[in-house]
Design an enzyme around this catalytic site. Structure first.
Site, short mmCIF file in Angstrom:
data_model
loop_
_atom_site.label_atom_id
_atom_site.label_comp_id
_atom_site.label_asym_id
_atom_site.label_seq_id
_atom_site.Cartn_x
_atom_site.Cartn_y
_atom_site.Cartn_z
N GLY A 13 149.38 35.15 62.04
CA GLY A 13 150.29 34.30 62.58
C GLY A 13 151.36 35.12 63.69
O GLY A 13 151.36 36.48 63.54
N SER A 129 163.08 27.65 56.51
CA SER A 129 163.14 27.09 57.68
C SER A 129 164.57 26.29 58.26
O SER A 129 164.92 25.64 56.96
CB SER A 129 162.11 26.27 57.85
N GLU A 131 164.24 23.55 59.39
CA GLU A 131 163.97 22.09 59.10
C GLU A 131 164.51 21.61 57.62
O GLU A 131 164.20 20.61 57.40
CB GLU A 131 162.27 22.06 59.03
N TYR A 153 156.99 18.97 55.35
CA TYR A 153 157.03 20.28 55.77
C TYR A 153 158.55 20.79 55.32
O TYR A 153 158.56 21.67 54.70
CB TYR A 153 156.91 20.48 57.26
N LYS A 157 159.42 23.49 52.10
CA LYS A 157 160.37 24.68 52.64
C LYS A 157 161.55 24.44 51.51
O LYS A 157 161.99 25.76 50.97
CB LYS A 157 160.57 24.80 53.67
N ARG A 188 153.40 32.44 70.31
CA ARG A 188 153.33 31.04 69.65
C ARG A 188 152.12 30.42 69.70
O ARG A 188 151.47 30.24 70.73
CB ARG A 188 154.62 30.50 70.38
N1 GDD Z 1 155.14 20.18 68.90
C1 GDD Z 1 155.59 19.31 69.83
N2 GDD Z 1 154.81 18.70 70.94
N3 GDD Z 1 156.98 19.06 69.76
C2 GDD Z 1 157.47 18.30 70.60
C3 GDD Z 1 156.69 17.67 71.80
C4 GDD Z 1 155.32 17.96 71.79
O1 GDD Z 1 154.39 17.25 72.55
N4 GDD Z 1 157.43 16.94 72.49
C5 GDD Z 1 158.58 16.96 71.91
N5 GDD Z 1 158.71 17.68 70.74
C6 GDD Z 1 159.96 18.12 70.06
C7 GDD Z 1 159.62 17.68 68.62
O2 GDD Z 1 159.79 16.18 68.16
C8 GDD Z 1 160.68 18.43 67.98
O3 GDD Z 1 161.90 17.89 67.96
C9 GDD Z 1 161.08 19.97 68.92
O4 GDD Z 1 160.13 19.36 70.23
C10 GDD Z 1 160.29 21.27 68.38
O5 GDD Z 1 159.02 20.94 67.83
P1 GDD Z 1 158.01 22.09 67.49
O6 GDD Z 1 157.92 23.20 68.49
O7 GDD Z 1 156.75 21.54 66.98
O8 GDD Z 1 158.99 22.68 66.38
P2 GDD Z 1 159.82 22.15 65.24
O9 GDD Z 1 161.20 22.30 65.22
O10 GDD Z 1 159.14 21.07 64.64
O11 GDD Z 1 159.37 23.52 64.02
C11 GDD Z 1 159.25 24.79 64.14
O12 GDD Z 1 160.56 25.36 63.95
C12 GDD Z 1 160.65 25.66 62.52
C13 GDD Z 1 162.14 26.01 62.27
O13 GDD Z 1 162.98 25.25 62.60
C14 GDD Z 1 158.13 25.30 63.45
O14 GDD Z 1 157.94 26.65 63.91
C15 GDD Z 1 158.36 25.43 62.00
O15 GDD Z 1 157.26 25.98 61.11
C16 GDD Z 1 159.79 25.96 61.68
O16 GDD Z 1 160.02 26.24 60.32
#
Ligand code: GDD
Length: 334
Positions: A13, A129, A131, A153, A157, A188
């Site tokens: 990853g 995380s 999260e 998720y 964690k 990423r």
């Molecule tokens: N993926 C995604 N796709 N997220 C979106 C989108 C979309 O089209 N549009 C808006 N978002 C918003 C999500 O609702 C969320 O609030 C934010 O963008 C970030 O989403 P992600 O990039 O999917 O990451 P995450 O914050 O849910 O989780 C990531 O970070 C965590 C650490 O805080 C992941 O890497 C987790 O594995 C990690 O633990």
């Protein structure tokens, strides 16, 4: 001193690949857990570690199988174990809560038990995380902020974090958790919002797409650069005593701001290209994350080298290179 050995789960990853590079640069013998299918399809599944593949020792095994983990740990006898593997896409954890909980909780438990039984002097790192904070009860979040996870998720964690602490307290394992806030890079996965935006900008610049479809633009995250974060993981395992640390930049930005900056680098207005889709909103959202990394700074001597603007730029530029265009849309050699 004999060469130090590290064992990494999740080595294929984003974080695993940067951590493998860091440990190789420090002259570790680096072992990694991979699925059997990854060894059968290296071109596709080992892409992030292809450039260092011949310096790594990969072991086929599964987080779902205690015997496979036990055998690898017993055979390798690592000095340090970095447990990064998980079902890490929060959105998917709403579609399949059961497999997220099973894989993430049992995988951590099996690995901790394998280390305790087969290599009890090994130092263990758990990838916690932000999260776990979920509906965050204070701003900014520290190591003392109460957890309120908002997804399977996040719950998995919290369980992994508690298991790690319990192995430290009950069995004397050197086991530490990093509470890592979002960290991104040119490696990423495309399903995460930052890469979805930056690869979308590149596709638009290259004339291959017109829109990027996103969910909630108001969510705020504390986004850092992944190579900085794997340094913190290593630092955590070099301390006199095991402990847990928040790793974050201390800055927060909305998804909308990320879009603004990413599109403007290519001379575009995100409002002309970003389409919102209610189907991409999560059943329970984490609205605001911002970490306070004071403890990691003071105790580990850790700091970030890349700010938000730099991060967005390096990701957009990298995706433009992949798409074979400059930021201005001129064709370039890939
Ligand atoms: N993926 C995604 N796709 N997220 C979106 C989108 C979309 O089209 N549009 C808006 N978002 C918003 C999500 O609702 C969320 O609030 C934010 O963008 C970030 O989403 P992600 O990039 O999917 O990451 P995450 O914050 O849910 O989780 C990531 O970070 C965590 C650490 O805080 C992941 O890497 C987790 O594995 C990690 O633990």
């Amino acid at each position: 001193m004999s060469q130090r050995k590290a064992f990494i789960t999740g080595i294929t990853g984003q974080d695993g690949s940067y951590l493998a590079e860091l440990l190789l640069s420090k002259d570790y013998e680096v072992h990694g857990l991979v699925r059997r299918v990854a060894l059968e399809d290296p071109g596709h599944r080992l892409g992030r570690i292809a450039h260092v593949r011949d310096r790594l020792i990969l072991h086929a095994g599964s987080l779902e199988s205690f015997p496979s983990l036990y055998q690898i740990v017993r055979q390798v006898q690592p000095h340090e174990c970095y447990h990064l593997a998980s079902q890490s896409f929060v959105s998917y954890s709403f579609d399949d809560e059961f497999s997220t909980l099973n894989t993430n909780i049992n995988g951590t438990h099996y690995l901790l038990a394998a280390v305790k039984e087969a290599a009890p002097a090994c130092r263990f790192y758990f990838a916690g995380s932000s999260e776990m904070f979920g509906k965050a009860e204070e701003v900014p979040q520290t190591e003392l902020t109460r957890f309120h996870p908002r997804s399977a998720y996040g719950i998995s964690k919290v369980a992994g974090f508690d298991l790690t602490r319990n192995y430290r307290e009950a069995y004397g394992l050197y086991a530490s958790s990093g509470i890592l806030f979002n960290h991104e890079s040119a490696r990423r996965g495309y399903e995460f919002v930052t890469r979805k935006i930056t690869s979308g900008v590149a596709a638009i610049v290259a004339g291959k797409a017109k829109q990027v479809r996103l969910g909630n633009l108001e969510a705020r995250r504390d986004w850092g650069h992944a190579p900085d974060y794997v340094e913190a993981m290593w630092m955590m395992l070099q301390q006199g005593v095991p402990d847990d640390y928040v790793v974050a930049t201390g800055e927060t930005h909305s998804v909308r701001e990320f879009c603004q900056v990413a599109f403007s680098l290519a001379g575009l207005d995100y409002r002309d290209h970003v389409v919102t889709d209610a189907l991409l909103h999560r059943p329970a959202e984490v609205d605001l994350l911002i970490g306070n990394p004071a403890k990691a700074r003071a105790t580990l001597g850790w700091s970030t080298h890349t700010n938000f603007q730099m991060l967005v730029r390096l990701m957009v530029e990298a995706d433009c290179r992949v798409a074979g265009v400059s930021l201005a849309g001129k064709a370039i050699g890939v």
